[in-house]
Write a protein that holds these residues in place. Structure first.
Motif, PDB file in Angstrom:
ATOM      1  N   ARG A  88      -7.093 -15.124   8.410  1.00 12.64           N
ATOM      2  CA  ARG A  88      -6.091 -14.951   7.750  1.00 12.64           C
ATOM      3  C   ARG A  88      -6.438 -13.767   6.791  1.00 12.64           C
ATOM      4  O   ARG A  88      -7.484 -13.030   6.957  1.00 12.64           O
ATOM      5  N   THR A  89      -5.317 -13.330   5.781  1.00 11.26           N
ATOM      6  CA  THR A  89      -5.299 -12.115   5.168  1.00 11.26           C
ATOM      7  C   THR A  89      -6.079 -12.457   4.128  1.00 11.26           C
ATOM      8  O   THR A  89      -6.361 -13.366   3.597  1.00 11.26           O
ATOM      9  N   LYS A  90      -6.955 -11.331   3.473  1.00 11.66           N
ATOM     10  CA  LYS A  90      -7.693 -11.473   2.596  1.00 11.66           C
ATOM     11  C   LYS A  90      -7.700 -10.240   1.507  1.00 11.66           C
ATOM     12  O   LYS A  90      -7.392  -9.121   1.759  1.00 11.66           O
ATOM     13  N   PRO A  91      -8.007 -10.673   0.110  1.00 11.45           N
ATOM     14  CA  PRO A  91      -8.136  -9.363  -0.849  1.00 11.45           C
ATOM     15  C   PRO A  91      -9.305  -8.397  -0.443  1.00 11.45           C
ATOM     16  O   PRO A  91     -10.364  -9.035  -0.477  1.00 11.45           O
ATOM     17  N   VAL A  92      -9.119  -7.292  -0.521  1.00 14.66           N
ATOM     18  CA  VAL A  92     -10.132  -6.550  -0.454  1.00 14.66           C
ATOM     19  C   VAL A  92     -10.096  -5.540  -1.456  1.00 14.66           C
ATOM     20  O   VAL A  92      -9.149  -4.904  -1.780  1.00 14.66           O
ATOM     21  N   ILE A 121      -6.897  -3.589  -5.546  1.00 16.59           N
ATOM     22  CA  ILE A 121      -6.850  -4.791  -4.426  1.00 16.59           C
ATOM     23  C   ILE A 121      -5.856  -4.445  -3.465  1.00 16.59           C
ATOM     24  O   ILE A 121      -4.776  -4.033  -3.597  1.00 16.59           O
ATOM     25  N   ASP A 122      -6.419  -4.543  -2.084  1.00 11.56           N
ATOM     26  CA  ASP A 122      -5.366  -4.507  -0.897  1.00 11.56           C
ATOM     27  C   ASP A 122      -5.448  -5.764  -0.136  1.00 11.56           C
ATOM     28  O   ASP A 122      -6.395  -6.252   0.004  1.00 11.56           O
ATOM     29  N   MET A 123      -4.246  -6.131   0.097  1.00 12.09           N
ATOM     30  CA  MET A 123      -4.318  -7.551   1.086  1.00 12.09           C
ATOM     31  C   MET A 123      -4.401  -6.853   2.683  1.00 12.09           C
ATOM     32  O   MET A 123      -3.368  -6.428   2.966  1.00 12.09           O
TER      33      MET A 123
END
Length: 301
Positions: free
Chosen positions: A264-268, A274-276
């Motif tokens: 899954r896509t995660k916030p980094v 924040i980049d998804m």
């Protein structure tokens, strides 16, 4: 030669002083330090990319004041144009300014930059994005996302919102199933929090994410193996107390590059922005890629 100084007009310090007062303060401090020829621009966030590009045109250096996003944009531009970046501490945590031993009082910071030398420091990359101090997955980006939600919905200031968001993220304590590839080794890990740092941290009481070596040519990966929210709360307390390095549930990995994979896509959170991202993501250090101004002697704040 004129030194171009670009300030994010919405940074906390800029709003606190007021645009005109801050501009006058910088002009006065620079003249007092023997550098009267400065061009100070107070710029709205939406206009920052254009203002930074214009300031860098035909220049050998730019000085920039603002938060994480402002400094990341300026650093990317400075590396692309091969020019020097001067950092003014106008953000919230001012991690890079602290690491460079730049005083936090604006008059002293300007004086220190006027009497500084140039050095090249390491930066990090996550995929194609730049980070100057750290990139984080898990608890920290969850805190940042929730903090911004609270500020937007309830009008809270950054720190009150962050305290509430930290409590919520720790209590929820979401675990991540991730795979880390480094040095030809592949490890499957269950963790609530991972931080990838440029260089390594010195854990000191009251100084978060402090680094003394900005030219190590390495990334340091801090992996929490805590399984309960109480354990993660304890790690946060140890971080503030400067004793986290002794925590048996903290794994420390050194690498020049690594891959982290997850579902899954995660916030980094890259320096707090924040980049998804979708897995796998690739981290790498870029040794001595950014030229910055460093005070000859740390000036008193």
């Amino acid at each position: 030669m004129t030194t171009s100084i670009v300030i994010n007009a919405e940074s906390g310090t800029a709003r606190q002083h007021g645009a005109a007062a801050l501009r006058d303060l910088i002009h006065t401090a620079a003249a007092k330090a023997g550098q009267p020829d400065v061009d100070v621009q107070m710029v709205a966030p939406a206009q920052l990319p254009r203002a930074l590009a214009a300031a860098a045109q035909g220049s050998t250096e730019i000085w920039v004041g603002g938060g994480d996003g402002t400094l990341r944009s300026a650093a990317e531009l400075a590396m692309k144009r091969d020019i020097v970046l001067g950092v003014l501490p106008l953000g919230t945590m001012n991690l890079l300014a602290r690491d460079l031993n730049i005083p936090l009082e604006i008059e002293n910071a300007v004086a220190a930059l006027c009497a500084s030398t140039v050095a090249a420091i390491d930066v990090g990359r996550v995929n194609q994005s730049l980070f100057l101090n750290k990139s984080a997955l898990g608890l920290y980006p969850e805190m940042v996302v929730d903090r911004e939600r609270r500020r937007r919905l309830f009008g809270l200031n950054k720190w009150p919102a962050m305290i509430r968001s930290a409590w919520r993220a720790v209590r929820r304590h979401r675990m991540m199933e991730i795979t880390i590839d480094h040095h030809g080794q592949r490890s499957e890990i269950l963790s609530p929090a991972i931080v990838v740092a440029v260089g390594s941290y010195e854990f000191n009481a009251g100084r978060l994410f402090n680094r003394s070596d900005l030219q190590s040519g390495e990334l340091t990966i801090y992996v929490s193996h805590e399984k309960t929210w109480l354990g993660s709360a304890s790690q946060l307390a140890k971080l503030f107390l400067g004793t986290l390095q002794n925590d048996p549930s903290l794994q420390v990995i050194k690498a020049h590059s690594l891959n982290i994979d997850f579902r899954r896509t995660k916030p980094v959170a890259n320096d707090g922005e924040i980049d998804m991202l979708k897995g796998p993501i690739r981290y790498a250090v870029a040794p001595k890629a950014l030229k910055v101004r460093i005070p000859v002697e740390p000036a008193a704040s």
